[in-house]
Design a protein around this motif. Structure first.
Motif, PDB file in Angstrom:
ATOM      1  N   PRO A 190       0.841  -1.199   0.000  1.00 27.27           N
ATOM      2  CA  PRO A 190       0.000   0.000   0.000  1.00 27.27           C
ATOM      3  C   PRO A 190       0.875   1.248   0.000  1.00 27.27           C
ATOM      4  CG  PRO A 190       0.053  -0.981   2.194  1.00 27.27           C
ATOM      5  CD  PRO A 190       0.776  -1.924   1.279  1.00 27.27           C
ATOM      6  N   VAL A 191       0.391   2.295  -0.617  1.00 21.90           N
ATOM      7  CA  VAL A 191       1.121   3.559  -0.653  1.00 21.90           C
ATOM      8  C   VAL A 191       0.661   4.419   0.517  1.00 21.90           C
ATOM      9  CG1 VAL A 191       1.582   5.647  -1.993  1.00 21.90           C
ATOM     10  CG2 VAL A 191       1.406   3.437  -3.151  1.00 21.90           C
ATOM     11  N   GLY A 192       1.616   5.003   1.223  1.00 22.25           N
ATOM     12  CA  GLY A 192       1.294   5.805   2.395  1.00 22.25           C
ATOM     13  C   GLY A 192       1.934   5.206   3.631  1.00 22.25           C
ATOM     14  N   ALA A 193       2.596   6.034   4.433  1.00 17.50           N
ATOM     15  CA  ALA A 193       3.391   5.530   5.543  1.00 17.50           C
ATOM     16  C   ALA A 193       2.569   4.765   6.581  1.00 17.50           C
ATOM     17  CB  ALA A 193       4.142   6.677   6.207  1.00 17.50           C
ATOM     18  N   ALA A 194       1.432   5.313   6.990  1.00 20.87           N
ATOM     19  CA  ALA A 194       0.629   4.644   8.013  1.00 20.87           C
ATOM     20  C   ALA A 194       0.084   3.311   7.502  1.00 20.87           C
ATOM     21  CB  ALA A 194      -0.505   5.550   8.482  1.00 20.87           C
ATOM     22  N   ASP A 195      -0.428   3.313   6.286  1.00 17.18           N
ATOM     23  CA  ASP A 195      -0.977   2.072   5.722  1.00 17.18           C
ATOM     24  C   ASP A 195       0.119   1.025   5.534  1.00 17.18           C
ATOM     25  OD1 ASP A 195      -3.537   3.074   5.657  1.00 17.18           O
ATOM     26  OD2 ASP A 195      -3.430   3.690   3.557  1.00 17.18           O
ATOM     27  N   LEU A 196       1.293   1.449   5.077  1.00 14.83           N
ATOM     28  CA  LEU A 196       2.383   0.502   4.870  1.00 14.83           C
ATOM     29  C   LEU A 196       2.915  -0.022   6.198  1.00 14.83           C
ATOM     30  CD1 LEU A 196       4.295  -0.945   2.939  1.00 14.83           C
ATOM     31  CD2 LEU A 196       5.794   1.064   3.015  1.00 14.83           C
ATOM     32  N   MET A 210      19.682   2.047  11.495  1.00 15.53           N
ATOM     33  CA  MET A 210      18.265   1.710  11.513  1.00 15.53           C
ATOM     34  C   MET A 210      17.784   1.578  10.078  1.00 15.53           C
ATOM     35  SD  MET A 210      16.738   3.973  14.652  1.00 15.53           S
ATOM     36  CE  MET A 210      17.544   3.948  16.255  1.00 15.53           C
ATOM     37  N   ILE A 211      16.875   0.640   9.855  1.00 15.20           N
ATOM     38  CA  ILE A 211      16.370   0.425   8.507  1.00 15.20           C
ATOM     39  C   ILE A 211      14.925   0.873   8.411  1.00 15.20           C
ATOM     40  CG2 ILE A 211      15.874  -2.027   9.019  1.00 15.20           C
ATOM     41  CD1 ILE A 211      16.339  -2.528   5.982  1.00 15.20           C
ATOM     42  N   ASN A 212      14.668   1.705   7.417  1.00 16.84           N
ATOM     43  CA  ASN A 212      13.331   2.186   7.097  1.00 16.84           C
ATOM     44  C   ASN A 212      12.986   1.727   5.684  1.00 16.84           C
ATOM     45  OD1 ASN A 212      12.722   4.723   9.226  1.00 16.84           O
ATOM     46  ND2 ASN A 212      14.879   4.287   8.862  1.00 16.84           N
ATOM     47  N   MET A 213      11.707   1.830   5.342  1.00 14.79           N
ATOM     48  CA  MET A 213      11.240   1.585   3.981  1.00 14.79           C
ATOM     49  C   MET A 213      10.624   2.857   3.430  1.00 14.79           C
ATOM     50  SD  MET A 213       9.282  -2.069   4.460  1.00 14.79           S
ATOM     51  CE  MET A 213       8.506  -1.897   2.844  1.00 14.79           C
ATOM     52  N   SER A 214      10.946   3.198   2.190  1.00 14.24           N
ATOM     53  CA  SER A 214      10.242   4.300   1.533  1.00 14.24           C
ATOM     54  C   SER A 214       8.771   3.922   1.403  1.00 14.24           C
ATOM     55  CB  SER A 214      10.852   4.589   0.165  1.00 14.24           C
ATOM     56  OG  SER A 214      10.903   3.405  -0.621  1.00 14.24           O
ATOM     57  N   ALA A 215       7.881   4.931   1.503  1.00 15.54           N
ATOM     58  CA  ALA A 215       6.473   4.602   1.687  1.00 15.54           C
ATOM     59  C   ALA A 215       5.502   5.339   0.785  1.00 15.54           C
ATOM     60  CB  ALA A 215       6.081   4.868   3.149  1.00 15.54           C
ATOM     61  N   VAL A 233       8.798   4.149   6.745  1.00 18.49           N
ATOM     62  CA  VAL A 233       8.348   3.231   7.780  1.00 18.49           C
ATOM     63  C   VAL A 233       9.585   2.638   8.436  1.00 18.49           C
ATOM     64  CG1 VAL A 233       7.208   1.022   8.247  1.00 18.49           C
ATOM     65  CG2 VAL A 233       6.168   2.656   6.655  1.00 18.49           C
ATOM     66  N   LEU A 234       9.714   2.830   9.728  1.00 17.68           N
ATOM     67  CA  LEU A 234      10.819   2.257  10.482  1.00 17.68           C
ATOM     68  C   LEU A 234      10.475   0.829  10.885  1.00 17.68           C
ATOM     69  CD1 LEU A 234      13.503   2.488  12.092  1.00 17.68           C
ATOM     70  CD2 LEU A 234      12.126   3.397  13.995  1.00 17.68           C
ATOM     71  N   LEU A 235      11.366  -0.112  10.587  1.00 18.53           N
ATOM     72  CA  LEU A 235      11.201  -1.491  11.039  1.00 18.53           C
ATOM     73  C   LEU A 235      11.842  -1.588  12.416  1.00 18.53           C
ATOM     74  CD1 LEU A 235      12.024  -3.432   7.739  1.00 18.53           C
ATOM     75  CD2 LEU A 235       9.837  -2.496   8.527  1.00 18.53           C
ATOM     76  N   ARG A 236      11.017  -1.736  13.443  1.00 26.90           N
ATOM     77  CA  ARG A 236      11.505  -1.635  14.816  1.00 26.90           C
ATOM     78  C   ARG A 236      11.912  -2.976  15.416  1.00 26.90           C
ATOM     79  NH1 ARG A 236      11.612   2.651  18.020  1.00 26.90           N
ATOM     80  NH2 ARG A 236      11.852   1.122  19.679  1.00 26.90           N
TER      81      ARG A 236
END
Length: 215
Positions: free
Chosen positions: A17-23, A89-94, A103-106
């Motif tokens: 899904p596109v969008g930080a919260a949804d992803l 820290m690893i994030n994903m473009s969203a 999106v941060l993978l915690r």
């Protein structure tokens, strides 16, 4: 005899899904996989945080720069950043390409390649191998070289899924921030021992399963 691998199917960009919260919500229950010459390491993603467009705590807030360009790529690219001079820290473009959000993978629940993870974090209990964003990158051997890496290729470092359909997801506020602390943008797998942070936050009134929060 070689142990059978988990039947993890790589996720394509069209799956995301596109969008930080949804992803961020979508990625809870998915899998993060790291393939190295010695074998495979993988874990179930149990905690994420969203940093939407316009969020002053996000690394994309100041606009595109040389160091944060990966956050402006199409969804599903890795943004790896050394934080506080201590931990990667690893994030994903969203968002859509050229729109910065992440999106941060915690945290993950380690499942495959435990000896390989333990070699990177010796003497650490299983629960703490990848419980927290800095621990996660050390356990999987993720460093700056993965910044900009496409996580949808099914190679080296990638994201995938096993279960079809959605996973129950709890929602609460983000942690470790000094501003915009009221926003319910942290997503987690309810009941997982591998979620990081204070346990009391996971029992907050707004941490309701499957509820669409106002952000």
């Amino acid at each position: 005899m070689r142990k059978s691998r988990l039947p993890i199917i790589p996720l394509t960009r069209d799956d995301l899904p596109v969008g930080a919260a949804d992803l961020a919500r979508f990625m809870v229950g998915k899998y993060l996989v790291r393939d190295v010459p010695e074998g495979r390491m993988s874990g179930r993603i149990v905690e994420t945080e969203a940093y939407p467009v316009g969020d002053s705590t996000g690394h994309a807030f100041i606009g595109r720069r040389a160091y944060n360009g990966s956050l402006f790529l199409a969804p599903g690219h890795a943004y790896v950043r050394l934080t506080y001079g201590v931990s990667y820290m690893i994030n994903m473009s969203a968002e859509a390409e050229d729109v910065g959000a992440g999106v941060l993978l915690r945290a993950i629940e380690p499942l495959e390649g435990l000896p390989l993870m333990e070699a990177r974090r010796p003497g650490v209990p299983l629960r703490d191998l990848a419980r927290g964003p800095g621990r996660l990158t050390v356990a999987l051997g993720i460093g700056q070289s993965f910044d900009g890496h496409d996580l949808c290729t099914g190679r080296d470092l990638w994201i995938g899924a096993i279960e079809k359909g959605g996973t129950p997801v709890g929602v609460t506020t983000r942690i470790g921030l000094s501003r915009e602390t009221h926003r319910p943008l942290r997503f987690f797998e309810p009941g997982s021992a591998f979620v990081s942070g204070p346990r009391k936050l996971l029992l907050a009134p707004h941490a309701e399963l499957g509820r669409d929060e106002q952000i």
